[in-house]
Design a protein around this motif. Structure first.
Motif, PDB file in Angstrom:
ATOM      1  N   THR A  82       0.996  -1.164   0.104  1.00 48.57           N
ATOM      2  CA  THR A  82       0.138  -0.047  -0.043  1.00 48.57           C
ATOM      3  C   THR A  82       0.786   1.069   0.013  1.00 48.57           C
ATOM      4  OG1 THR A  82      -1.768  -1.083   1.035  1.00 48.57           O
ATOM      5  CG2 THR A  82      -1.901   1.294   0.923  1.00 48.57           C
ATOM      6  N   SER A  83       1.850   1.192   0.806  1.00 43.56           N
ATOM      7  CA  SER A  83       2.647   2.269   0.841  1.00 43.56           C
ATOM      8  C   SER A  83       3.597   2.484  -0.377  1.00 43.56           C
ATOM      9  CB  SER A  83       3.699   2.560   2.125  1.00 43.56           C
ATOM     10  OG  SER A  83       4.463   1.274   1.964  1.00 43.56           O
ATOM     11  N   ARG A  84       3.882   1.535  -1.081  1.00 45.22           N
ATOM     12  CA  ARG A  84       4.603   1.550  -2.423  1.00 45.22           C
ATOM     13  C   ARG A  84       3.690   1.991  -3.506  1.00 45.22           C
ATOM     14  NH1 ARG A  84       6.818  -3.302  -0.881  1.00 45.22           N
ATOM     15  NH2 ARG A  84       5.340  -4.525  -1.973  1.00 45.22           N
ATOM     16  N   GLN A  85       2.343   1.594  -3.481  1.00 40.14           N
ATOM     17  CA  GLN A  85       1.471   2.111  -4.271  1.00 40.14           C
ATOM     18  C   GLN A  85       1.316   3.640  -4.159  1.00 40.14           C
ATOM     19  OE1 GLN A  85      -1.985  -0.347  -3.294  1.00 40.14           O
ATOM     20  NE2 GLN A  85      -1.367  -1.674  -4.966  1.00 40.14           N
ATOM     21  N   THR A  86       1.194   3.952  -2.961  1.00 41.03           N
ATOM     22  CA  THR A  86       0.908   5.576  -2.655  1.00 41.03           C
ATOM     23  C   THR A  86       2.096   6.306  -3.011  1.00 41.03           C
ATOM     24  OG1 THR A  86      -0.318   4.964  -0.532  1.00 41.03           O
ATOM     25  CG2 THR A  86       0.624   7.179  -0.641  1.00 41.03           C
TER      26      THR A  86
ATOM     27  N   ALA B  81       4.719   9.934  -7.046  1.00 40.36           N
ATOM     28  CA  ALA B  81       5.523  10.106  -7.884  1.00 40.36           C
ATOM     29  C   ALA B  81       5.087  10.243  -9.348  1.00 40.36           C
ATOM     30  CB  ALA B  81       6.350   8.811  -8.097  1.00 40.36           C
ATOM     31  N   GLU B  82       3.703   9.629  -9.866  1.00 40.38           N
ATOM     32  CA  GLU B  82       3.371   9.852 -10.959  1.00 40.38           C
ATOM     33  C   GLU B  82       2.771  11.254 -11.150  1.00 40.38           C
ATOM     34  OE1 GLU B  82       0.602   6.790 -12.546  1.00 40.38           O
ATOM     35  OE2 GLU B  82       2.071   5.427 -12.290  1.00 40.38           O
ATOM     36  N   ASP B  83       1.968  11.657  -9.915  1.00 41.98           N
ATOM     37  CA  ASP B  83       1.427  13.012  -9.729  1.00 41.98           C
ATOM     38  C   ASP B  83       2.478  14.183 -10.015  1.00 41.98           C
ATOM     39  OD1 ASP B  83      -1.177  11.799  -9.456  1.00 41.98           O
ATOM     40  OD2 ASP B  83      -0.898  12.120  -7.137  1.00 41.98           O
ATOM     41  N   PHE B  84       3.332  13.923  -9.555  1.00 39.94           N
ATOM     42  CA  PHE B  84       4.447  14.775  -9.568  1.00 39.94           C
ATOM     43  C   PHE B  84       5.294  14.907 -10.833  1.00 39.94           C
ATOM     44  CE2 PHE B  84       9.228  15.889  -8.789  1.00 39.94           C
ATOM     45  CZ  PHE B  84       9.214  17.053  -8.011  1.00 39.94           C
TER      46      PHE B  84
ATOM     47  N   HIS C 166       5.357  17.951 -13.611  1.00 42.79           N
ATOM     48  CA  HIS C 166       6.523  18.485 -14.095  1.00 42.79           C
ATOM     49  C   HIS C 166       6.468  18.422 -15.765  1.00 42.79           C
ATOM     50  CE1 HIS C 166      10.915  19.084 -14.290  1.00 42.79           C
ATOM     51  NE2 HIS C 166      10.949  18.086 -15.054  1.00 42.79           N
ATOM     52  N   LEU C 167       6.047  17.425 -16.326  1.00 45.08           N
ATOM     53  CA  LEU C 167       5.907  17.573 -17.621  1.00 45.08           C
ATOM     54  C   LEU C 167       4.791  18.197 -18.407  1.00 45.08           C
ATOM     55  CD1 LEU C 167       6.178  13.431 -18.147  1.00 45.08           C
ATOM     56  CD2 LEU C 167       7.798  15.103 -18.508  1.00 45.08           C
ATOM     57  N   GLN C 168       3.725  18.655 -17.567  1.00 47.33           N
ATOM     58  CA  GLN C 168       2.648  19.521 -18.207  1.00 47.33           C
ATOM     59  C   GLN C 168       3.451  20.941 -17.901  1.00 47.33           C
ATOM     60  OE1 GLN C 168      -0.517  18.441 -15.589  1.00 47.33           O
ATOM     61  NE2 GLN C 168      -1.598  17.373 -17.420  1.00 47.33           N
ATOM     62  N   ALA C 169       4.060  21.302 -17.018  1.00 46.73           N
ATOM     63  CA  ALA C 169       4.762  22.691 -16.952  1.00 46.73           C
ATOM     64  C   ALA C 169       5.750  22.775 -18.127  1.00 46.73           C
ATOM     65  CB  ALA C 169       5.305  22.817 -15.565  1.00 46.73           C
ATOM     66  N   HIS C 170       6.162  21.671 -18.657  1.00 47.97           N
ATOM     67  CA  HIS C 170       7.179  21.946 -19.894  1.00 47.97           C
ATOM     68  C   HIS C 170       6.269  21.757 -21.098  1.00 47.97           C
ATOM     69  CE1 HIS C 170      10.381  21.310 -16.967  1.00 47.97           C
ATOM     70  NE2 HIS C 170      10.942  21.763 -17.622  1.00 47.97           N
ATOM     71  N   GLY C 171       5.061  21.788 -21.158  1.00 53.97           N
ATOM     72  CA  GLY C 171       4.146  22.049 -22.214  1.00 53.97           C
ATOM     73  C   GLY C 171       3.611  20.522 -22.807  1.00 53.97           C
ATOM     74  N   LEU C 172       3.810  19.345 -22.058  1.00 51.34           N
ATOM     75  CA  LEU C 172       3.176  18.103 -22.772  1.00 51.34           C
ATOM     76  C   LEU C 172       1.893  17.964 -22.162  1.00 51.34           C
ATOM     77  CD1 LEU C 172       6.339  17.537 -22.665  1.00 51.34           C
ATOM     78  CD2 LEU C 172       5.750  15.314 -22.448  1.00 51.34           C
ATOM     79  N   ARG C 173       1.054  17.282 -22.945  1.00 50.47           N
ATOM     80  CA  ARG C 173      -0.503  17.349 -22.742  1.00 50.47           C
ATOM     81  C   ARG C 173      -0.723  15.812 -22.458  1.00 50.47           C
ATOM     82  NH1 ARG C 173      -3.119  18.335 -27.629  1.00 50.47           N
ATOM     83  NH2 ARG C 173      -4.413  16.269 -27.443  1.00 50.47           N
TER      84      ARG C 173
ATOM     85  N   VAL D 294       4.620  10.528 -26.445  1.00 52.67           N
ATOM     86  CA  VAL D 294       5.323  10.158 -25.589  1.00 52.67           C
ATOM     87  C   VAL D 294       5.080   9.055 -24.551  1.00 52.67           C
ATOM     88  CG1 VAL D 294       7.138  11.163 -23.963  1.00 52.67           C
ATOM     89  CG2 VAL D 294       6.363  12.452 -25.846  1.00 52.67           C
ATOM     90  N   PHE D 295       5.610   8.049 -24.329  1.00 53.91           N
ATOM     91  CA  PHE D 295       5.528   6.865 -23.493  1.00 53.91           C
ATOM     92  C   PHE D 295       6.382   7.218 -22.212  1.00 53.91           C
ATOM     93  CE2 PHE D 295       4.280   5.333 -27.722  1.00 53.91           C
ATOM     94  CZ  PHE D 295       2.880   5.011 -27.297  1.00 53.91           C
ATOM     95  N   VAL D 296       5.613   7.411 -21.215  1.00 51.88           N
ATOM     96  CA  VAL D 296       6.621   7.842 -19.715  1.00 51.88           C
ATOM     97  C   VAL D 296       6.554   7.056 -18.670  1.00 51.88           C
ATOM     98  CG1 VAL D 296       7.098   9.616 -18.230  1.00 51.88           C
ATOM     99  CG2 VAL D 296       6.147  10.396 -20.223  1.00 51.88           C
ATOM    100  N   GLU D 297       7.763   6.399 -18.540  1.00 52.97           N
ATOM    101  CA  GLU D 297       7.946   5.539 -17.619  1.00 52.97           C
ATOM    102  C   GLU D 297       8.268   6.272 -16.315  1.00 52.97           C
ATOM    103  OE1 GLU D 297       8.092   1.792 -15.335  1.00 52.97           O
ATOM    104  OE2 GLU D 297       6.999   2.569 -17.024  1.00 52.97           O
ATOM    105  N   VAL D 298       7.596   6.321 -15.214  1.00 52.19           N
ATOM    106  CA  VAL D 298       7.871   7.040 -13.972  1.00 52.19           C
ATOM    107  C   VAL D 298       8.721   6.003 -13.113  1.00 52.19           C
ATOM    108  CG1 VAL D 298       7.013   8.268 -12.111  1.00 52.19           C
ATOM    109  CG2 VAL D 298       6.177   8.603 -14.245  1.00 52.19           C
TER     110      VAL D 298
END
Length: 122
Positions: free
Chosen positions: A4-8, A13-16, A20-27, A51-55
């Motif tokens: 559960t804590s790993r999922q959180t 990390a995905e939200d962050f 970050h990517l949206q601030a750089h213009g990605l949609r 763009v396929f992004v692995e977080v």
């Protein structure tokens, strides 16, 4: 660390990474797209490029850094999942594509993203 804590941690990390990517213009096109070959964390559009992004998040570097965890086996799974995504979401199939990795490691309590464009080739 419990599942559960790993999922959180993974979701944070995905939200962050997404912000970050949206601030750089990605949609954002899609998030957590799943298929039999695996999951695509973020699928985004950078101009006309899909763009396929692995977080990847690593709390401690002792077990290897976040970026190093995207090994050849993981890359092959991501490529297969991306191919299935393009088959299913065929409106994106003619667009150029790339694979990015956003690696996040905790340093002195602050998460620092490292965005690697074109992290590997398909």
């Amino acid at each position: 660390m419990t599942a559960t804590s790993r999922q959180t941690s993974g979701k944070l990390a995905e939200d962050f990474s997404l912000r970050h990517l949206q601030a750089h213009g990605l949609r954002l096109l899609c998030r957590n797209w799943s298929c039999r070959s695996g999951e695509l964390d973020l699928v985004m559009l950078d101009g006309d490029t899909v763009v396929f992004v692995e977080v990847r998040y690593r709390r401690h570097a002792a077990w290897g850094g976040a970026l190093e965890s995207v090994d050849l086996r993981k890359q092959q799974k991501l490529i297969k999942a991306a191919q299935l995504f393009l088959l299913k979401e065929n409106r994106w199939a003619r667009h150029p594509c790339r694979f990015d990795v956003v690696a996040i490691g905790a340093t002195d309590g602050d998460a620092k993203p490292s965005w690697i464009r074109n992290a590997f080739d398909s």
